[in-house]
Design an enzyme around this catalytic site. Structure first.
Site, PDB file in Angstrom:
ATOM      1  N   ASN A 205      -6.420 -66.186  -5.870  1.00  0.00           N
ATOM      2  CA  ASN A 205      -5.716 -65.215  -6.718  1.00  0.00           C
ATOM      3  C   ASN A 205      -5.975 -65.393  -8.209  1.00  0.00           C
ATOM      4  O   ASN A 205      -5.495 -64.595  -9.013  1.00  0.00           O
ATOM      5  CB  ASN A 205      -4.196 -65.286  -6.472  1.00  0.00           C
ATOM      6  CG  ASN A 205      -3.623 -66.633  -6.821  1.00  0.00           C
ATOM      7  OD1 ASN A 205      -3.868 -67.609  -6.113  1.00  0.00           O
ATOM      8  ND2 ASN A 205      -2.877 -66.725  -7.904  1.00  0.00           N
TER       9      ASN A 205
ATOM     10  N   GLY B 142      -8.547 -67.418 -11.580  1.00  0.00           N
ATOM     11  CA  GLY B 142      -9.670 -68.241 -12.051  1.00  0.00           C
ATOM     12  C   GLY B 142     -10.933 -68.085 -11.216  1.00  0.00           C
ATOM     13  O   GLY B 142     -11.366 -66.970 -10.889  1.00  0.00           O
TER      14      GLY B 142
ATOM     15  N   TYR C  50      -6.310 -86.865 -11.563  1.00  0.00           N
ATOM     16  CA  TYR C  50      -7.232 -85.731 -11.377  1.00  0.00           C
ATOM     17  C   TYR C  50      -8.629 -86.258 -11.026  1.00  0.00           C
ATOM     18  O   TYR C  50      -9.257 -85.797 -10.069  1.00  0.00           O
ATOM     19  CB  TYR C  50      -7.289 -84.875 -12.647  1.00  0.00           C
ATOM     20  CG  TYR C  50      -8.179 -83.655 -12.501  1.00  0.00           C
ATOM     21  CD1 TYR C  50      -7.849 -82.629 -11.623  1.00  0.00           C
ATOM     22  CD2 TYR C  50      -9.367 -83.529 -13.233  1.00  0.00           C
ATOM     23  CE1 TYR C  50      -8.672 -81.515 -11.475  1.00  0.00           C
ATOM     24  CE2 TYR C  50     -10.185 -82.414 -13.097  1.00  0.00           C
ATOM     25  CZ  TYR C  50      -9.835 -81.407 -12.211  1.00  0.00           C
ATOM     26  OH  TYR C  50     -10.645 -80.299 -12.069  1.00  0.00           O
TER      27      TYR C  50
ATOM     28  N   GLY D 246     -11.521 -68.882  -8.154  1.00  0.00           N
ATOM     29  CA  GLY D 246     -11.296 -68.368  -6.801  1.00  0.00           C
ATOM     30  C   GLY D 246     -11.309 -66.851  -6.803  1.00  0.00           C
ATOM     31  O   GLY D 246     -11.942 -66.207  -5.941  1.00  0.00           O
TER      32      GLY D 246
ATOM     33  N   SER E  59     -15.555 -81.607  -9.645  1.00  0.00           N
ATOM     34  CA  SER E  59     -15.564 -81.478 -11.107  1.00  0.00           C
ATOM     35  C   SER E  59     -16.390 -82.617 -11.685  1.00  0.00           C
ATOM     36  O   SER E  59     -16.502 -83.695 -11.075  1.00  0.00           O
ATOM     37  CB  SER E  59     -14.127 -81.596 -11.616  1.00  0.00           C
ATOM     38  OG  SER E  59     -14.111 -81.824 -13.005  1.00  0.00           O
TER      39      SER E  59
ATOM     40  N   GLY F 105      -6.735 -70.522  -3.202  1.00  0.00           N
ATOM     41  CA  GLY F 105      -6.509 -70.215  -4.614  1.00  0.00           C
ATOM     42  C   GLY F 105      -7.329 -69.011  -5.039  1.00  0.00           C
ATOM     43  O   GLY F 105      -7.823 -68.950  -6.166  1.00  0.00           O
TER      44      GLY F 105
HETATM   45  N1  NAP Z   1     -12.063 -74.344 -14.910  1.00  0.00           N
HETATM   46  C1  NAP Z   1     -12.816 -75.409 -15.071  1.00  0.00           C
HETATM   47  O1  NAP Z   1     -13.399 -75.639 -16.135  1.00  0.00           O
HETATM   48  C2  NAP Z   1     -12.992 -76.384 -13.954  1.00  0.00           C
HETATM   49  C3  NAP Z   1     -13.766 -77.520 -14.190  1.00  0.00           C
HETATM   50  C4  NAP Z   1     -13.991 -78.401 -13.154  1.00  0.00           C
HETATM   51  C5  NAP Z   1     -13.475 -78.151 -11.897  1.00  0.00           C
HETATM   52  N2  NAP Z   1     -12.701 -77.051 -11.679  1.00  0.00           N
HETATM   53  C6  NAP Z   1     -12.165 -76.840 -10.315  1.00  0.00           C
HETATM   54  O2  NAP Z   1     -12.266 -75.481  -9.977  1.00  0.00           O
HETATM   55  C7  NAP Z   1     -11.265 -75.139  -9.026  1.00  0.00           C
HETATM   56  C8  NAP Z   1     -10.592 -73.835  -9.434  1.00  0.00           C
HETATM   57  O3  NAP Z   1      -9.923 -74.026 -10.657  1.00  0.00           O
HETATM   58  P1  NAP Z   1      -9.693 -72.863 -11.733  1.00  0.00           P
HETATM   59  O4  NAP Z   1     -10.362 -73.320 -12.972  1.00  0.00           O
HETATM   60  O5  NAP Z   1     -10.032 -71.554 -11.161  1.00  0.00           O
HETATM   61  O6  NAP Z   1      -8.113 -73.009 -11.965  1.00  0.00           O
HETATM   62  P2  NAP Z   1      -6.941 -71.916 -12.003  1.00  0.00           P
HETATM   63  O7  NAP Z   1      -7.352 -70.727 -12.770  1.00  0.00           O
HETATM   64  O8  NAP Z   1      -5.742 -72.695 -12.444  1.00  0.00           O
HETATM   65  O9  NAP Z   1      -6.792 -71.514 -10.460  1.00  0.00           O
HETATM   66  C9  NAP Z   1      -6.355 -72.446  -9.512  1.00  0.00           C
HETATM   67  C10 NAP Z   1      -5.983 -71.746  -8.241  1.00  0.00           C
HETATM   68  O10 NAP Z   1      -5.482 -72.746  -7.317  1.00  0.00           O
HETATM   69  C11 NAP Z   1      -4.242 -72.294  -6.799  1.00  0.00           C
HETATM   70  N3  NAP Z   1      -3.367 -73.383  -6.366  1.00  0.00           N
HETATM   71  C12 NAP Z   1      -2.825 -74.375  -7.095  1.00  0.00           C
HETATM   72  N4  NAP Z   1      -2.010 -75.104  -6.339  1.00  0.00           N
HETATM   73  C13 NAP Z   1      -2.018 -74.566  -5.095  1.00  0.00           C
HETATM   74  C14 NAP Z   1      -1.363 -74.870  -3.881  1.00  0.00           C
HETATM   75  N5  NAP Z   1      -0.470 -75.868  -3.791  1.00  0.00           N
HETATM   76  N6  NAP Z   1      -1.622 -74.110  -2.797  1.00  0.00           N
HETATM   77  C15 NAP Z   1      -2.499 -73.083  -2.868  1.00  0.00           C
HETATM   78  N7  NAP Z   1      -3.125 -72.725  -3.996  1.00  0.00           N
HETATM   79  C16 NAP Z   1      -2.890 -73.473  -5.100  1.00  0.00           C
HETATM   80  C17 NAP Z   1      -3.633 -71.523  -7.956  1.00  0.00           C
HETATM   81  O11 NAP Z   1      -2.551 -70.725  -7.496  1.00  0.00           O
HETATM   82  P3  NAP Z   1      -1.374 -70.214  -8.505  1.00  0.00           P
HETATM   83  O12 NAP Z   1      -1.933 -69.030  -9.192  1.00  0.00           O
HETATM   84  O13 NAP Z   1      -0.277 -69.918  -7.551  1.00  0.00           O
HETATM   85  O14 NAP Z   1      -1.085 -71.350  -9.439  1.00  0.00           O
HETATM   86  C18 NAP Z   1      -4.841 -70.732  -8.428  1.00  0.00           C
HETATM   87  O15 NAP Z   1      -5.058 -69.633  -7.585  1.00  0.00           O
HETATM   88  C19 NAP Z   1     -10.328 -76.345  -8.964  1.00  0.00           C
HETATM   89  O16 NAP Z   1     -10.608 -77.087  -7.797  1.00  0.00           O
HETATM   90  C20 NAP Z   1     -10.684 -77.148 -10.186  1.00  0.00           C
HETATM   91  O17 NAP Z   1     -10.449 -78.532 -10.031  1.00  0.00           O
HETATM   92  C21 NAP Z   1     -12.456 -76.156 -12.674  1.00  0.00           C
END
Ligand code: NAP
Length: 309
Positions: free
Chosen positions: A23, A25, A177, A27, A150, A21
């Site tokens: 691409n 957030g 989740y 990541g 998380s 991931g």
């Molecule tokens: N943001 C927060 O406040 C928060 C809080 C607690 C934990 N987290 C954890 O942090 C991590 C990153 O989340 P984020 O906040 O950066 O979310 P995000 O902005 O939605 O980014 C998620 C990334 O995961 C990719 N992804 C989703 N499904 C996938 C699949 N089937 N195969 C490969 N890639 C996939 C998405 O790709 P697409 O662009 O193609 O959708 C995107 O690149 C997650 O594990 C999340 O649970 C985040």
């Protein structure tokens, strides 16, 4: 001790990092910071188009960035196998696997292999990926697997009689989740125990970002509870660069030890500089960790090959 910041990332020249991931957030922010410090970064993305947009964004910010895009859909075991085969052929050595990708609060759905989508993506996909990349991790000295969990793991419960909410039974978007994020921690700690038991020169570490402004909340942001919480959240939510720091620290700080969990140190773990934090009691259950490992092997068909080759 001084707060850990992005300036503490050491030079990573010669080190290969896979970011799932990568691409969007956290990541994307992690990939940027790693590339800035000269790591070779592979963005493992389900859409190579979105991956290439991200790659261009990183190289615009970091002109010397050594960044590649490879296709990986964590909702598809065949795609995971293909990714790993291609990676093993091309590079064969992996210093850091950053299991970052995730989905949250989605309506009930299943992956290509029939797994409930949040457990399927967040845990089972990463379980299969890590197992298939183990040979490459073993080829690097002091390699690391970092898995992003998380604070929501605290709401999770493991129910092995209905781990995947079969046919939507007992399903709520946030329950699934929470379970998937609890699974991330059970997996992290069990993987560390197995690395130790088999004398593998790799550590397994977990991280969480607190609350960070990304696209992750797209499925829940209209929910009443989220609208009510918004004024509070606005005050503590970090930008993605801040949210990425715990996973970056877990990935590169030489002081980090296997089995640790990193998260923001302020506002009840919602924001602030990354520090070692404690996870819930449920996440440290040895019994659930072993059972989850067995179930994950059974469901994904991936068995970890521990023998050092
Ligand atoms: N943001 C927060 O406040 C928060 C809080 C607690 C934990 N987290 C954890 O942090 C991590 C990153 O989340 P984020 O906040 O950066 O979310 P995000 O902005 O939605 O980014 C998620 C990334 O995961 C990719 N992804 C989703 N499904 C996938 C699949 N089937 N195969 C490969 N890639 C996939 C998405 O790709 P697409 O662009 O193609 O959708 C995107 O690149 C997650 O594990 C999340 O649970 C985040």
């Amino acid at each position: 001790m001084a707060e850990w910041t992005a300036n503490d990332i050491p030079n990573l020249q010669g080190r290969v990092v896979v970011v799932t991931g990568g691409n969007d957030g956290l990541g994307l922010e992690s990939a940027k910071a790693l590339a800035r410090n000269e790591a070779e970064v592979i963005l493992a993305c389900r859409s190579t188009e979105r991956g290439e947009v991200a790659q261009r964004e990183i190289v615009a910010a970091v002109p010397h960035g050594n960044v590649h895009v490879m296709e990986l859909d964590l909702q598809d075991l065949a795609s995971i196998e293909m990714f790993a085969n291609e990676f093993n052929e091309r590079s064969g050595r992996l210093d850091v696997l950053l299991n970052n990708a995730g989905i949250m609060g989605t309506p009930y759905g299943v992956t290509r292999d029939g797994f409930e989508a949040q457990m399927g993506t967040n845990h089972l996909g990463h379980f299969a990926l890590t197992g298939r990349l183990l040979r490459a991790l073993k080829r690097a000295a002091r390699s690391r697997v970092v898995t992003v969990s998380s604070s929501a793991h605290r709401t999770g419960t493991m129910r092995f009689d209905n781990l995947l909410f079969r046919d939507g039974r007992g399903y709520t978007p946030l329950k699934a989740y929470g379970r998937s994020k609890l699974a991330n921690l059970l997996f992290t700690y069990e993987l560390q125990r197995r690395f130790e038991r088999h004398g593998i020169d790799c550590i397994s570490v977990a991280a969480h970002p607190g609350a960070s402004q990304t696209n992750l909340g797209r499925h829940i942001e209209k929910a009443l509870v989220m609208r009510l919480l918004e004024p509070v959240l606005r005050r503590v939510v970090q930008d993605p660069a801040g949210g990425a720091l715990p996973q970056l620290r877990a990935a590169v700080d030489p002081e980090v030890r296997g089995g640790e969990y990193y998260g923001p140190g302020r506002f009840h773990g919602m924001s602030g500089a990354p520090v070692a934090v404690r996870s819930s009691r449920a996440s440290r259950s040895l019994r659930d960790a072993r059972r989850l490992w067995q179930e994950s092997e059974k469901l994904t068909g991936v068995r970890y090959e521990w023998a050092v080759t």
